[in-house]
Design a protein around this motif. Structure first.
Motif, mmCIF file in Angstrom:
data_model
loop_
_atom_site.group_PDB
_atom_site.id
_atom_site.type_symbol
_atom_site.label_atom_id
_atom_site.label_comp_id
_atom_site.label_asym_id
_atom_site.label_seq_id
_atom_site.Cartn_x
_atom_site.Cartn_y
_atom_site.Cartn_z
ATOM 1 N N SER A 1 0.782 -1.007 0.510
ATOM 2 C CA SER A 1 -0.173 0.161 -0.524
ATOM 3 C C SER A 1 1.010 1.071 -0.029
ATOM 4 O O SER A 1 1.360 1.456 0.478
ATOM 5 N N ARG A 2 0.839 2.349 -0.985
ATOM 6 C CA ARG A 2 1.169 3.264 -0.986
ATOM 7 C C ARG A 2 0.210 4.473 -1.159
ATOM 8 O O ARG A 2 -0.655 4.424 -1.367
ATOM 9 N N ILE A 3 0.823 5.856 -0.755
ATOM 10 C CA ILE A 3 -0.400 6.748 -0.792
ATOM 11 C C ILE A 3 0.262 7.995 -1.439
ATOM 12 O O ILE A 3 1.727 8.159 -1.851
ATOM 13 N N VAL A 4 -0.018 8.314 -2.813
ATOM 14 C CA VAL A 4 -0.344 9.286 -3.693
ATOM 15 C C VAL A 4 -1.743 10.317 -3.745
ATOM 16 O O VAL A 4 -2.235 10.430 -3.326
ATOM 17 N N THR A 5 -0.627 11.245 -4.568
ATOM 18 C CA THR A 5 -1.474 12.474 -4.656
ATOM 19 C C THR A 5 -2.639 12.034 -5.465
ATOM 20 O O THR A 5 -2.764 12.033 -6.768
ATOM 21 N N ALA A 6 -4.005 13.069 -5.189
ATOM 22 C CA ALA A 6 -5.077 12.649 -6.294
ATOM 23 C C ALA A 6 -4.903 12.763 -7.838
ATOM 24 O O ALA A 6 -5.171 12.044 -8.707
ATOM 25 N N GLN A 7 -3.959 14.003 -7.822
ATOM 26 C CA GLN A 7 -3.732 14.366 -8.788
ATOM 27 C C GLN A 7 -3.147 13.339 -9.736
ATOM 28 O O GLN A 7 -2.895 13.574 -11.007
ATOM 29 N N ALA A 8 -1.921 13.034 -8.727
ATOM 30 C CA ALA A 8 -0.911 12.285 -9.670
ATOM 31 C C ALA A 8 -1.543 11.140 -10.075
ATOM 32 O O ALA A 8 -1.871 10.347 -11.091
ATOM 33 N N TRP A 9 -2.480 10.321 -9.421
ATOM 34 C CA TRP A 9 -3.381 9.256 -9.948
ATOM 35 C C TRP A 9 -3.924 9.535 -11.105
ATOM 36 O O TRP A 9 -4.000 8.818 -11.608
ATOM 37 N N ILE A 10 -4.821 10.514 -10.751
ATOM 38 C CA ILE A 10 -5.689 10.755 -12.150
ATOM 39 C C ILE A 10 -4.683 11.269 -13.405
ATOM 40 O O ILE A 10 -5.436 10.633 -14.669
ATOM 41 N N GLN A 11 -3.440 11.499 -13.192
ATOM 42 C CA GLN A 11 -3.001 11.631 -14.758
ATOM 43 C C GLN A 11 -2.583 10.278 -14.722
ATOM 44 O O GLN A 11 -2.514 10.237 -16.107
ATOM 45 N N ALA A 12 -2.302 9.433 -13.946
ATOM 46 C CA ALA A 12 -0.956 8.221 -14.496
ATOM 47 C C ALA A 12 -2.694 7.558 -14.868
ATOM 48 O O ALA A 12 -2.168 6.614 -15.862
ATOM 49 N N VAL A 13 -3.908 7.308 -14.555
ATOM 50 C CA VAL A 13 -4.813 6.847 -14.788
ATOM 51 C C VAL A 13 -5.030 7.486 -16.090
ATOM 52 O O VAL A 13 -5.284 6.122 -17.410
ATOM 53 N N ARG A 14 -4.996 8.871 -16.471
ATOM 54 C CA ARG A 14 -5.708 8.903 -17.683
ATOM 55 C C ARG A 14 -4.392 8.577 -19.238
ATOM 56 O O ARG A 14 -4.752 8.387 -20.110
ATOM 57 N N LYS A 15 -3.080 9.058 -18.523
ATOM 58 C CA LYS A 15 -1.947 8.481 -19.461
ATOM 59 C C LYS A 15 -1.972 7.441 -19.427
ATOM 60 O O LYS A 15 -1.514 6.844 -21.073
ATOM 61 N N SER A 16 -2.144 6.088 -18.979
ATOM 62 C CA SER A 16 -2.618 5.050 -19.416
ATOM 63 C C SER A 16 -3.500 4.332 -20.117
ATOM 64 O O SER A 16 -3.308 3.572 -21.054
ATOM 65 N N ALA A 17 -4.168 5.029 -20.007
ATOM 66 C CA ALA A 17 -5.207 4.933 -20.512
ATOM 67 C C ALA A 17 -5.651 5.135 -22.168
ATOM 68 O O ALA A 17 -6.032 4.655 -22.964
ATOM 69 N N GLN A 18 -4.120 6.258 -22.054
ATOM 70 C CA GLN A 18 -4.787 6.959 -23.726
ATOM 71 C C GLN A 18 -3.133 5.993 -24.269
ATOM 72 O O GLN A 18 -3.912 5.740 -25.659
ATOM 73 N N GLN A 19 -2.606 5.847 -23.250
ATOM 74 C CA GLN A 19 -1.762 4.587 -24.403
ATOM 75 C C GLN A 19 -2.089 3.829 -24.334
ATOM 76 O O GLN A 19 -1.797 2.932 -25.829
ATOM 77 N N PHE A 20 -2.790 2.567 -23.944
ATOM 78 C CA PHE A 20 -3.700 1.873 -23.953
ATOM 79 C C PHE A 20 -4.448 1.901 -26.105
ATOM 80 O O PHE A 20 -4.026 0.841 -26.188
ATOM 81 N N HIS A 21 -5.307 2.654 -25.121
ATOM 82 C CA HIS A 21 -6.148 2.784 -27.149
ATOM 83 C C HIS A 21 -5.317 3.191 -27.548
ATOM 84 O O HIS A 21 -5.755 2.756 -28.908
ATOM 85 N N GLU A 22 -4.167 4.211 -27.839
ATOM 86 C CA GLU A 22 -2.976 4.730 -29.118
ATOM 87 C C GLU A 22 -2.789 2.963 -29.878
ATOM 88 O O GLU A 22 -2.924 3.119 -30.330
ATOM 89 N N ALA A 23 -1.908 1.800 -28.551
ATOM 90 C CA ALA A 23 -0.985 1.204 -29.144
ATOM 91 C C ALA A 23 -2.253 0.052 -29.803
ATOM 92 O O ALA A 23 -1.935 -0.554 -30.548
ATOM 93 N N ILE A 24 -3.547 0.296 -28.907
ATOM 94 C CA ILE A 24 -3.951 -1.123 -29.600
ATOM 95 C C ILE A 24 -4.988 -0.440 -31.252
ATOM 96 O O ILE A 24 -4.686 -1.217 -32.047
ATOM 97 N N ILE A 25 -4.707 0.676 -31.570
ATOM 98 C CA ILE A 25 -5.669 0.949 -32.590
ATOM 99 C C ILE A 25 -4.506 1.110 -33.565
ATOM 100 O O ILE A 25 -4.882 0.950 -35.124
ATOM 101 N N ASP A 26 -3.171 1.480 -32.935
ATOM 102 C CA ASP A 26 -1.272 1.615 -33.918
ATOM 103 C C ASP A 26 -1.744 0.343 -34.676
ATOM 104 O O ASP A 26 -1.748 0.026 -36.075
ATOM 105 N N GLU A 27 -1.865 -1.060 -33.860
ATOM 106 C CA GLU A 27 -1.375 -2.285 -34.028
ATOM 107 C C GLU A 27 -2.654 -3.072 -34.572
ATOM 108 O O GLU A 27 -2.511 -3.515 -35.678
ATOM 109 N N PHE A 28 -3.975 -2.676 -34.428
ATOM 110 C CA PHE A 28 -5.296 -2.801 -34.857
ATOM 111 C C PHE A 28 -5.627 -2.270 -35.674
ATOM 112 O O PHE A 28 -7.136 -1.849 -35.113
ATOM 113 N N PRO A 29 -5.439 -1.642 -36.530
ATOM 114 C CA PRO A 29 -6.760 -0.141 -36.691
ATOM 115 C C PRO A 29 -8.114 -0.828 -36.585
ATOM 116 O O PRO A 29 -9.258 0.398 -37.073
ATOM 117 N N GLU A 30 -8.495 -1.870 -37.489
ATOM 118 C CA GLU A 30 -9.528 -2.244 -37.371
ATOM 119 C C GLU A 30 -10.662 -2.385 -36.526
ATOM 120 O O GLU A 30 -12.028 -2.776 -36.507
#
Length: 173
Positions: A121-150
Motif C-alpha cells: 500500500s502507498r499513498i499518492v496525490t489524487a492529481q498524480a493518480w488521475i494523471q497516471a490513469v488518464r495517461k495509461s488509458a490513452q496509451q492503451f487506446h493508442e497502442a491497440i488502434i496503432d497495431e489493430f486499426p480495424e
C-alpha cells in the motif's frame, strides 16, 4: 504503507506483449488477458517492470478510469484482476490524496484490518493518480488502434475512448 507525505508520482503500465497481441488478433478483441503494473513513487504496488496480475484488458482499463470518478466523489473503488485473483483498492484520503493497495484477499478490499503483510500500500496525490490513469488509458487506446486499426470502431475501444473523455471532463471541470 508509509507514514510520509503522499507521493507526487504514479504510473500504470499495461504489458502489451506478443502473447497479448496474438490473442487480440485471434479474437479480434482487445478484451483479453492483460498484465498490469502500478507504481507509486519508487514502489511497485502491483506487479513489476515486466509483468503484473492479469485481467480482462479493456475491463481493467475501464475500471481504472471509473476509479477517477469514485475518488472525486470521495468513494473507495476496487479494481479486480480476474486471473489472480487479486484486487487493487483505491481509497480517497482526507488530505486530497489516494491510498493505492494491492490486496490478495477479498476481505482485505473492504476491511483494512484484514489486509495481509504481503498487501502493498502507498499513498499518492489524487492529481498524480488521475494523471497516471488518464495517461495509461490513452496509451492503451493508442497502442491497440496503432497495431489493430480495424478495432478502432469496436464497442470496446469506443467505450475506452468515451471514458477517457469523461475523465478529461471530470479532471478539468
Amino acid at each position: 504503507m508509509t507514514g510520509s507525505s503522499p507521493s507526487k508520482s504514479a504510473s500504470i503500465s499495461f504489458h502489451i506483449d506478443r502473447e497479448y497481441q496474438r490473442l487480440v488478433e485471434k479474437n479480434q478483441s482487445p478484451d483479453t488477458w492483460l498484465g498490469t503494473s502500478i507504481r507509486v513513487g519508487d514502489t511497485f504496488v502491483v506487479g513489476d517492470e515486466k509483468s503484473g496480475p492479469k485481467g480482462s484488458g479493456c475491463g481493467v482499463v475501464l475500471q481504472l478510469l471509473e476509479s477517477v470518478r469514485s475518488i472525486l466523489e470521495g468513494e473507495r473503488y476496487i479494481v479486480e484482476f480476474e486471473n489472480g485473483p487479486s484486487w487493487v483498492v483505491i481509497e480517497p484520503q482526507a488530505n486530497g490524496s489516494v491510498q493505492i493497495t494491492r490486496s490478495v484477499t477479498w476481505e482485505g478490499t473492504t476491511n483494512p484490518d484484514k489486509r495481509l503483510e504481503i498487501d502493498t500500500s502507498r499513498i499518492v496525490t489524487a492529481q498524480a493518480w488521475i494523471q497516471a490513469v488518464r495517461k495509461s488509458a490513452q496509451q492503451f487506446h493508442e497502442a491497440i488502434i496503432d497495431e489493430f486499426p480495424e478495432l478502432a470502431d469496436s464497442d470496446e475501444m469506443e467505450q475506452v475512448r468515451t471514458e477517457i473523455d469523461v475523465v478529461d471532463g471530470l479532471s478539468n471541470g
